[in-house]
Scaffold this motif. Structure first.
Motif, PDB file in Angstrom:
ATOM      1  N   LYS A  42       0.817  -1.214   0.000  1.00 29.19           N
ATOM      2  CA  LYS A  42       0.000   0.000   0.000  1.00 29.19           C
ATOM      3  C   LYS A  42       0.853   1.267   0.000  1.00 29.19           C
ATOM      4  O   LYS A  42       0.409   2.331   0.442  1.00 29.19           O
ATOM      5  N   SER A  43       2.090   1.160  -0.497  1.00 30.79           N
ATOM      6  CA  SER A  43       2.969   2.330  -0.525  1.00 30.79           C
ATOM      7  C   SER A  43       2.369   3.435  -1.376  1.00 30.79           C
ATOM      8  O   SER A  43       1.829   3.193  -2.463  1.00 30.79           O
ATOM      9  N   LYS A  44       2.482   4.633  -0.886  1.00 29.89           N
ATOM     10  CA  LYS A  44       1.906   5.788  -1.562  1.00 29.89           C
ATOM     11  C   LYS A  44       2.915   6.413  -2.514  1.00 29.89           C
ATOM     12  O   LYS A  44       4.102   6.524  -2.207  1.00 29.89           O
ATOM     13  N   ASN A  45       2.451   6.823  -3.683  1.00 31.09           N
ATOM     14  CA  ASN A  45       3.283   7.547  -4.642  1.00 31.09           C
ATOM     15  C   ASN A  45       3.628   8.912  -4.047  1.00 31.09           C
ATOM     16  O   ASN A  45       2.742   9.716  -3.763  1.00 31.09           O
ATOM     17  N   VAL A  46       4.925   9.166  -3.842  1.00 31.21           N
ATOM     18  CA  VAL A  46       5.342  10.422  -3.194  1.00 31.21           C
ATOM     19  C   VAL A  46       5.622  11.537  -4.192  1.00 31.21           C
ATOM     20  O   VAL A  46       5.833  12.682  -3.796  1.00 31.21           O
ATOM     21  N   GLY A  47       5.642  11.216  -5.492  1.00 27.41           N
ATOM     22  CA  GLY A  47       5.928  12.225  -6.504  1.00 27.41           C
ATOM     23  C   GLY A  47       7.420  12.356  -6.771  1.00 27.41           C
ATOM     24  O   GLY A  47       8.258  12.011  -5.941  1.00 27.41           O
ATOM     25  N   LEU A  48       7.753  12.855  -7.947  1.00 27.69           N
ATOM     26  CA  LEU A  48       9.153  13.032  -8.345  1.00 27.69           C
ATOM     27  C   LEU A  48       9.912  13.849  -7.305  1.00 27.69           C
ATOM     28  O   LEU A  48       9.452  14.913  -6.885  1.00 27.69           O
ATOM     29  N   PHE A  49      11.051  13.342  -6.874  1.00 24.00           N
ATOM     30  CA  PHE A  49      11.900  13.985  -5.868  1.00 24.00           C
ATOM     31  C   PHE A  49      11.138  14.259  -4.564  1.00 24.00           C
ATOM     32  O   PHE A  49      11.495  15.157  -3.808  1.00 24.00           O
ATOM     33  N   GLY A  50      10.052  13.499  -4.333  1.00 23.22           N
ATOM     34  CA  GLY A  50       9.266  13.690  -3.121  1.00 23.22           C
ATOM     35  C   GLY A  50       8.353  14.890  -3.162  1.00 23.22           C
ATOM     36  O   GLY A  50       7.796  15.283  -2.127  1.00 23.22           O
ATOM     37  N   VAL A  51       8.169  15.493  -4.333  1.00 25.16           N
ATOM     38  CA  VAL A  51       7.244  16.622  -4.481  1.00 25.16           C
ATOM     39  C   VAL A  51       5.844  16.049  -4.697  1.00 25.16           C
ATOM     40  O   VAL A  51       5.572  15.455  -5.749  1.00 25.16           O
ATOM     41  N   PRO A  52       4.949  16.178  -3.734  1.00 22.16           N
ATOM     42  CA  PRO A  52       3.667  15.462  -3.791  1.00 22.16           C
ATOM     43  C   PRO A  52       2.816  15.808  -5.001  1.00 22.16           C
ATOM     44  O   PRO A  52       2.043  14.972  -5.467  1.00 22.16           O
ATOM     45  N   GLU A  53       2.942  17.028  -5.520  1.00 21.48           N
ATOM     46  CA  GLU A  53       2.152  17.403  -6.703  1.00 21.48           C
ATOM     47  C   GLU A  53       2.548  16.593  -7.945  1.00 21.48           C
ATOM     48  O   GLU A  53       1.772  16.461  -8.893  1.00 21.48           O
ATOM     49  N   LEU A  54       3.787  16.066  -7.952  1.00 21.24           N
ATOM     50  CA  LEU A  54       4.306  15.435  -9.167  1.00 21.24           C
ATOM     51  C   LEU A  54       4.097  13.925  -9.195  1.00 21.24           C
ATOM     52  O   LEU A  54       4.912  13.176  -9.734  1.00 21.24           O
ATOM     53  N   THR A  55       2.982  13.478  -8.619  1.00 22.38           N
ATOM     54  CA  THR A  55       2.602  12.073  -8.778  1.00 22.38           C
ATOM     55  C   THR A  55       2.125  11.817 -10.201  1.00 22.38           C
ATOM     56  O   THR A  55       2.119  10.679 -10.671  1.00 22.38           O
ATOM     57  N   THR A  56       1.726  12.880 -10.885  1.00 20.72           N
ATOM     58  CA  THR A  56       1.367  12.808 -12.304  1.00 20.72           C
ATOM     59  C   THR A  56       1.980  14.004 -13.015  1.00 20.72           C
ATOM     60  O   THR A  56       2.378  14.989 -12.380  1.00 20.72           O
ATOM     61  N   ALA A  57       2.024  13.933 -14.325  1.00 18.20           N
ATOM     62  CA  ALA A  57       2.594  15.027 -15.109  1.00 18.20           C
ATOM     63  C   ALA A  57       1.795  16.313 -14.933  1.00 18.20           C
ATOM     64  O   ALA A  57       2.345  17.416 -15.022  1.00 18.20           O
TER      65      ALA A  57
END
Length: 697
Positions: A42-57
């Protein structure tokens, strides 16, 4: 916006013991295999470099909008009557806000394998560029900064504040904001034109040359890529053992291209006009302001003195290559420019018996990372800790994440290591700043984040990634840039780490190459990946000497490149076409003659990238040699000198004028003659190593 959890590694030891490298350490084992994600179900996508907004483009739209809002708020603060903090602090926060989006987006734009991310990042880059362009023409903002820097701020400032404030002012004035409106508009137009021309020129430098096969001498066409009756020549074929093929490739690939000549001429004219509109005598004078060597006359003095010192030594190199050519290819003509790379590699192979087959088994990627870790522990008391990568944090599956941890200071920052070659990846080895370090308002420190990008062979089922000696040098070089970013603790991100003058930025990376070429250092980590046996003394001596074979002629070539870069960006109009100027300059700065009807400058993309600063590599090399000679030659593991180097050199980033930094740290006059003499002594030293190995072979 950066997620707080990004700033804390999953495991950070409170204290790191200073120990020697074991065989194999957990770090070595990690880098001798591909990264293996350890995600929970159940690991959560943290986003690129841990920036939460960047889970998607699509998240690039959000961080872009946040950037716009925050920047506007900071501009309002700078222009307000209620401002209660230093102007330079506000400007640095503006710079940091923009850079955190622009730097990340620029990296993702060029490196992410998925098109939707690359496109979204490109749009974000364009947005930030638009903001910067508006800021650069905001006269009201410029005036409040100028008043604060030149007349005194509402809060008492330090020398560092004043230095960084002057840097911000100069950035403004580079865009002509201090000029009358008509002139200012012209500067904006010229900057746009220069950007476009530069992109066009760089694109043209790599364009293959296509000719009819029947125009080549018989059998020569077989050496090149063919398409029925046509031959495609996309390089200089420097490794071909056919002297005729090397000659044909050189003359065809470097044949003058009228379109490239026109683009380059227009680019140089536009840069000259820009420099003069901004109040300088030439573009070179504008480009050198604030550098270690900061005037065109001083750069010319440096190049002339160095070339005079090593001319005869370079000629000896050419004489040696001439003998090799006559032995191998009797009767095919004297040594020419197209022969130099071939006979350099030939001599290295035959005289020093240095081959990838012999040496690469001793340089597994894990062993090299162990070596770096050992060195950094010895010099600075820091450790490279392989950290778990969270889902969505990286742009590719084989990226490692290193936490850089000091034994008493704790976490210093993160280095993401994108080290393996893959289809579509840029073949340039480089270092990217994703986020710069700076002091935050609450007293905490914004930790730097960088990416180290190389193109190493991936591990195979039977072996880890095995590096050639040249790859090892590149790894150490790029890690020098990364540690420059990690070890500084600058107050302002505008001057963090590698954000310093171009002719000082390469010093830490070139210095790392000295460590990579020191037998005492290599003995500590170069071990066979199967037998674990260290490299023999004979192998070590041959390897280290081979790196400096024909160093005088190679240095002379770099002097020539730097000289033509200065001439092109100096006094205008030029005395003839860029090719005419090239031929004249080559007679003065290089020991081999110009080849008629060739124009290698039209393939020289560094004219765009460096623009009057190509000399920087030579000056950085001189400073790095002086640092090595003064502090590390006797003991490359000295903790005392490592700490001093960090404190008095790396720690400043660009927050101290490079001239003053060099003068204070090395206790020398940072002049053209001192740097030229330093490089001469460096070449003498390395030539002695080469002669000794050749004598004993």
């Amino acid at each position: 916006m950066i997620r707080n959890s990004l700033l804390t590694p999953r495991f950070v030891p409170r204290h790191i013991a200073r120990v020697h490298v074991s065989i194999w350490s957990p770090l070595a084992e990690a880098f001798n295999t591909l990264p293996s994600p350890k995600y929970q179900i159940k690991s959560k996508n943290v986003g690129l470099f841990g920036v939460p907004e960047l889970t998607t483009a699509k998240g690039f739209f959000d961080i872009k909008q946040d950037c716009v809002l925050k920047t506007n708020g900071l501009i309002s603060e700078a222009l307000s009557n209620w401002r209660a903090r230093k102007m330079v602090e506000i400007f640095d926060e503006i710079s940091d806000t923009l850079c955190k989006v622009a730097d990340l987006a620029e990296f993702i734009r060029s490196s992410h394998p998925h098109e939707e991310y690359s496109y979204a990042a490109q749009v974000a880059c364009a947005t930030v560029s638009g903001i910067v362009e508006k800021l650069n023409t905001n006269i009201e903002l410029y005036e409040v900064l100028k008043n604060a820097v030149r007349q005194g701020d509402v809060v008492k400032t330090t020398d560092v504040d004043n230095h960084v404030g002057e840097l911000f002012l100069f950035d403004f004035e580079q865009c002509g904001i201090h000029l009358p409106e008509e002139t200012r508009n012209k500067v904006v137009q010229l900057n746009d034109s220069i950007l476009t021309l530069g992109q066009q020129f760089v694109s043209g430098t790599a364009t293959p040359r296509v000719i009819k096969k029947d125009l080549l001498p018989p059998n020569v066409g077989n050496f090149f890529m063919t398409d029925s009756d046509k031959v495609v020549i996309s390089s200089l074929y420097t490794d071909s053992n056919s002297p005729l093929a090397r000659e044909m490739a050189y003359k065809i690939f470097l044949h003058p291209d009228p379109n490239q000549e026109q683009i380059l001429s227009h680019l140089l004219q536009s840069r000259d006009e820009l420099g003069k509109l901004c109040g300088f005598n030439s573009y070179s004078e504008r480009a050198l302001k604030g550098s270690t060597i900061d005037t065109p006359d001083s750069v010319k003095e440096f190049l002339d003195k160095l070339n005079s010192e090593i001319w005869d030594m370079a000629q000896n190199d050419f004489d040696c290559m001439e003998k090799l050519k006559q032995t191998e290819c009797m009767g095919v003509g004297p040594l020419a420019s197209w022969d130099v790379p071939y006979f350099t590699q030939s001599a290295k192979k035959n005289w020093f018996r240095v081959s990838s087959k012999e040496y690469s088994p001793y340089f597994s990627l894990g062993a090299c990372m162990d070596g770096l870790n050992m060195l950094f522990q010895s010099l600075y008391g820091i450790q490279l800790v392989n950290s778990d990568v969270e889902p969505g944090e990286c742009w590719y599956t084989d990226v490692y994440k290193l936490a850089v941890v000091h034994e008493t200071e704790g976490l210093l920052g993160y280095i993401y290591c994108d080290l393996y070659e893959r289809t579509g990846k840029s073949n340039q080895d480089c270092h990217f700043t994703i986020r710069g370090g700076r002091q935050l308002r609450d007293g905490s420190y914004q930790l730097p984040i960088v990416v180290l990008m190389l193109n190493l062979p991936a591990p195979r089922w039977s072996s880890p990634s095995l590096l050639t000696p040249n790859m090892v040098d590149n790894l150490f070089h790029e890690m020098g840039h990364a540690m420059h970013s990690m070890l500084g603790r600058t107050q302002y991100q505008h001057v963090t780490g590698t954000r310093c003058s171009t002719d000082f930025a390469e010093v830490p990376s070139i210095l790392m190459e000295y460590f990579a070429s020191d037998i005492r250092v290599l003995k500590r980590f170069a071990r066979h990946f199967q037998t674990k046996q260290p490299m023999t003394d004979d192998m070590l001596h041959r390897l280290c000497a081979s790196k400096h074979l024909f160093i005088s002629s190679e240095t002379q070539l770099q002097i020539f490149y730097a000289a033509i870069d200065q001439v092109y960006h100096g006094k205008h109009p030029l005395s003839g076409s860029t090719t005419d100027v090239l031929a004249t300059t080559q007679r003065n700065y290089y020991g081999l003659p110009y080849v008629p009807n060739t124009a290698w400058q039209l393939r020289f993309s560094h004219l765009v990238v460096y623009g009057a600063k190509y000399y920087s590599y030579l000056v950085s090399r001189a400073v790095a040699y002086l640092i090595w000679k003064t502090y590390f030659e006797k003991d490359p593991f000295s903790r005392e000198n490592g700490e001093r180097y960090r404190r008095e050199c790396l720690g400043f980033g660009g927050g101290k004028h490079p001239k003053k930094l060099v003068e204070d740290f090395l206790k020398v006059d940072p002049s053209a003659s001192v740097f030229a003499k330093a490089l001469y002594h460096e070449i003498e030293h390395h030539q002695g190593q080469v002669d000794l190995v050749i004598k004993n072979k």
